[in-house]
Design a protein around this motif. Sequence first.
Motif, PDB file in Angstrom:
ATOM      1  N   VAL A 297       0.706  -1.644  -0.035  1.00 37.63           N
ATOM      2  CA  VAL A 297      -0.190  -0.366   0.338  1.00 37.63           C
ATOM      3  C   VAL A 297       0.805   1.366  -0.013  1.00 37.63           C
ATOM      4  CG1 VAL A 297      -1.925   1.227   1.393  1.00 37.63           C
ATOM      5  CG2 VAL A 297      -1.916  -1.033   1.346  1.00 37.63           C
ATOM      6  N   VAL A 298       0.547   1.646  -0.847  1.00 43.61           N
ATOM      7  CA  VAL A 298       1.068   3.548  -0.697  1.00 43.61           C
ATOM      8  C   VAL A 298       0.230   4.329  -0.465  1.00 43.61           C
ATOM      9  CG1 VAL A 298       2.871   4.874  -1.988  1.00 43.61           C
ATOM     10  CG2 VAL A 298       3.469   2.604  -2.431  1.00 43.61           C
ATOM     11  N   GLY A 299       0.246   5.324   0.458  1.00 41.91           N
ATOM     12  CA  GLY A 299      -0.404   6.159   0.906  1.00 41.91           C
ATOM     13  C   GLY A 299      -2.150   5.643   1.315  1.00 41.91           C
ATOM     14  N   ASP A 300      -2.991   5.495   0.115  1.00 46.37           N
ATOM     15  CA  ASP A 300      -3.851   4.673   0.765  1.00 46.37           C
ATOM     16  C   ASP A 300      -4.909   4.331  -1.142  1.00 46.37           C
ATOM     17  OD1 ASP A 300      -4.820   7.078  -0.575  1.00 46.37           O
ATOM     18  OD2 ASP A 300      -6.922   7.422  -0.063  1.00 46.37           O
ATOM     19  N   GLU A 301      -3.437   3.824  -0.952  1.00 42.84           N
ATOM     20  CA  GLU A 301      -3.508   2.605  -2.474  1.00 42.84           C
ATOM     21  C   GLU A 301      -2.991   1.661  -2.164  1.00 42.84           C
ATOM     22  OE1 GLU A 301      -3.321   2.917  -7.583  1.00 42.84           O
ATOM     23  OE2 GLU A 301      -3.000   5.280  -6.536  1.00 42.84           O
ATOM     24  N   VAL A 302      -3.520   0.383  -3.120  1.00 43.83           N
ATOM     25  CA  VAL A 302      -2.687  -0.634  -2.900  1.00 43.83           C
ATOM     26  C   VAL A 302      -2.175  -1.162  -4.127  1.00 43.83           C
ATOM     27  CG1 VAL A 302      -3.378  -3.298  -2.931  1.00 43.83           C
ATOM     28  CG2 VAL A 302      -4.560  -2.317  -1.848  1.00 43.83           C
ATOM     29  N   VAL A 303      -1.437  -0.917  -3.935  1.00 44.09           N
ATOM     30  CA  VAL A 303      -0.237  -0.924  -5.408  1.00 44.09           C
ATOM     31  C   VAL A 303       0.491  -2.671  -6.054  1.00 44.09           C
ATOM     32  CG1 VAL A 303       0.188   1.390  -5.372  1.00 44.09           C
ATOM     33  CG2 VAL A 303       1.716  -0.286  -4.670  1.00 44.09           C
ATOM     34  N   ALA A 304      -0.038  -2.988  -5.173  1.00 43.78           N
ATOM     35  CA  ALA A 304       0.148  -4.643  -5.696  1.00 43.78           C
ATOM     36  C   ALA A 304      -0.364  -6.160  -4.648  1.00 43.78           C
ATOM     37  CB  ALA A 304       2.028  -5.128  -5.169  1.00 43.78           C
ATOM     38  N   PHE A 305      -0.261  -6.920  -4.996  1.00 43.59           N
ATOM     39  CA  PHE A 305      -0.774  -8.016  -3.890  1.00 43.59           C
ATOM     40  C   PHE A 305      -0.369  -8.883  -4.184  1.00 43.59           C
ATOM     41  CE2 PHE A 305      -5.486 -11.015  -3.496  1.00 43.59           C
ATOM     42  CZ  PHE A 305      -5.133 -10.361  -1.857  1.00 43.59           C
ATOM     43  N   PRO A 306       1.105 -10.014  -4.573  1.00 43.34           N
ATOM     44  CA  PRO A 306       1.431 -10.461  -4.844  1.00 43.34           C
ATOM     45  C   PRO A 306       0.866 -11.834  -3.936  1.00 43.34           C
ATOM     46  CG  PRO A 306       2.920  -9.249  -3.151  1.00 43.34           C
ATOM     47  CD  PRO A 306       1.269  -8.429  -3.536  1.00 43.34           C
ATOM     48  N   GLU A 307       1.623 -12.982  -4.025  1.00 42.79           N
ATOM     49  CA  GLU A 307       0.782 -14.407  -3.806  1.00 42.79           C
ATOM     50  C   GLU A 307       2.502 -14.691  -3.376  1.00 42.79           C
ATOM     51  OE1 GLU A 307      -2.394 -16.336  -6.799  1.00 42.79           O
ATOM     52  OE2 GLU A 307       0.155 -16.897  -7.229  1.00 42.79           O
ATOM     53  N   ILE A 308       2.486 -15.484  -1.804  1.00 42.51           N
ATOM     54  CA  ILE A 308       4.098 -16.038  -1.367  1.00 42.51           C
ATOM     55  C   ILE A 308       3.963 -17.646  -1.206  1.00 42.51           C
ATOM     56  CG2 ILE A 308       4.463 -15.757   0.596  1.00 42.51           C
ATOM     57  CD1 ILE A 308       4.705 -12.947  -0.743  1.00 42.51           C
ATOM     58  N   ASP A 309       4.211 -18.028  -2.290  1.00 44.23           N
ATOM     59  CA  ASP A 309       4.506 -20.060  -2.872  1.00 44.23           C
ATOM     60  C   ASP A 309       5.091 -20.187  -1.756  1.00 44.23           C
ATOM     61  OD1 ASP A 309       4.405 -22.304  -3.617  1.00 44.23           O
ATOM     62  OD2 ASP A 309       5.079 -21.618  -5.974  1.00 44.23           O
ATOM     63  N   PHE A 310       4.082 -20.868  -0.990  1.00 45.32           N
ATOM     64  CA  PHE A 310       4.774 -21.725   0.365  1.00 45.32           C
ATOM     65  C   PHE A 310       6.303 -22.704  -0.253  1.00 45.32           C
ATOM     66  CE2 PHE A 310       1.092 -23.307  -0.323  1.00 45.32           C
ATOM     67  CZ  PHE A 310       1.136 -25.114   0.064  1.00 45.32           C
ATOM     68  N   ASP A 311       5.516 -23.439  -1.142  1.00 44.81           N
ATOM     69  CA  ASP A 311       6.675 -24.996  -1.613  1.00 44.81           C
ATOM     70  C   ASP A 311       7.470 -23.641  -2.197  1.00 44.81           C
ATOM     71  OD1 ASP A 311       4.853 -26.655  -1.051  1.00 44.81           O
ATOM     72  OD2 ASP A 311       3.651 -26.308  -2.970  1.00 44.81           O
ATOM     73  N   GLU A 312       7.692 -23.127  -2.637  1.00 43.76           N
ATOM     74  CA  GLU A 312       8.663 -22.381  -3.454  1.00 43.76           C
ATOM     75  C   GLU A 312       9.722 -21.445  -2.486  1.00 43.76           C
ATOM     76  OE1 GLU A 312      10.163 -19.877  -7.031  1.00 43.76           O
ATOM     77  OE2 GLU A 312       8.316 -20.269  -7.184  1.00 43.76           O
ATOM     78  N   PHE A 313       9.217 -21.014  -1.322  1.00 44.12           N
ATOM     79  CA  PHE A 313       9.500 -19.716  -0.541  1.00 44.12           C
ATOM     80  C   PHE A 313       8.988 -20.111   0.817  1.00 44.12           C
ATOM     81  CE2 PHE A 313       9.322 -17.316  -4.736  1.00 44.12           C
ATOM     82  CZ  PHE A 313      10.490 -16.945  -4.320  1.00 44.12           C
ATOM     83  N   PRO A 314       9.239 -21.110   1.393  1.00 44.60           N
ATOM     84  CA  PRO A 314       8.903 -21.798   3.223  1.00 44.60           C
ATOM     85  C   PRO A 314       9.519 -20.755   4.275  1.00 44.60           C
ATOM     86  CG  PRO A 314      10.334 -23.522   1.943  1.00 44.60           C
ATOM     87  CD  PRO A 314      10.146 -22.765   0.897  1.00 44.60           C
TER      88      PRO A 314
END
Length: 85
Positions: free
Chosen positions: A39-56
Amino acid sequence: GATVSVPLTAAGTRAFELLTREVARHGGRDQAWHHLLVVVGDEVVAFPEIDFDEFPDGLVDAPAVRIAAIDPADARALVRRLRGG
């Protein structure tokens, strides 16, 4: 598209690692990818997924956060917002 790279300080790198580790662990527990908001200010600028298999353990030692933009104009607008403009 275009990408905006936001460099992280050492403390920011550690905080991002801890945050993404927590998100990945929740995903592993639920057997589903989980997201985090950028979030930057009051705007969502990204909503990334975190792959638990690749990045536990989350995203370890990330020197920057990269945010995808629709096009170069969108990237420039994001940079202005990040700089407080």
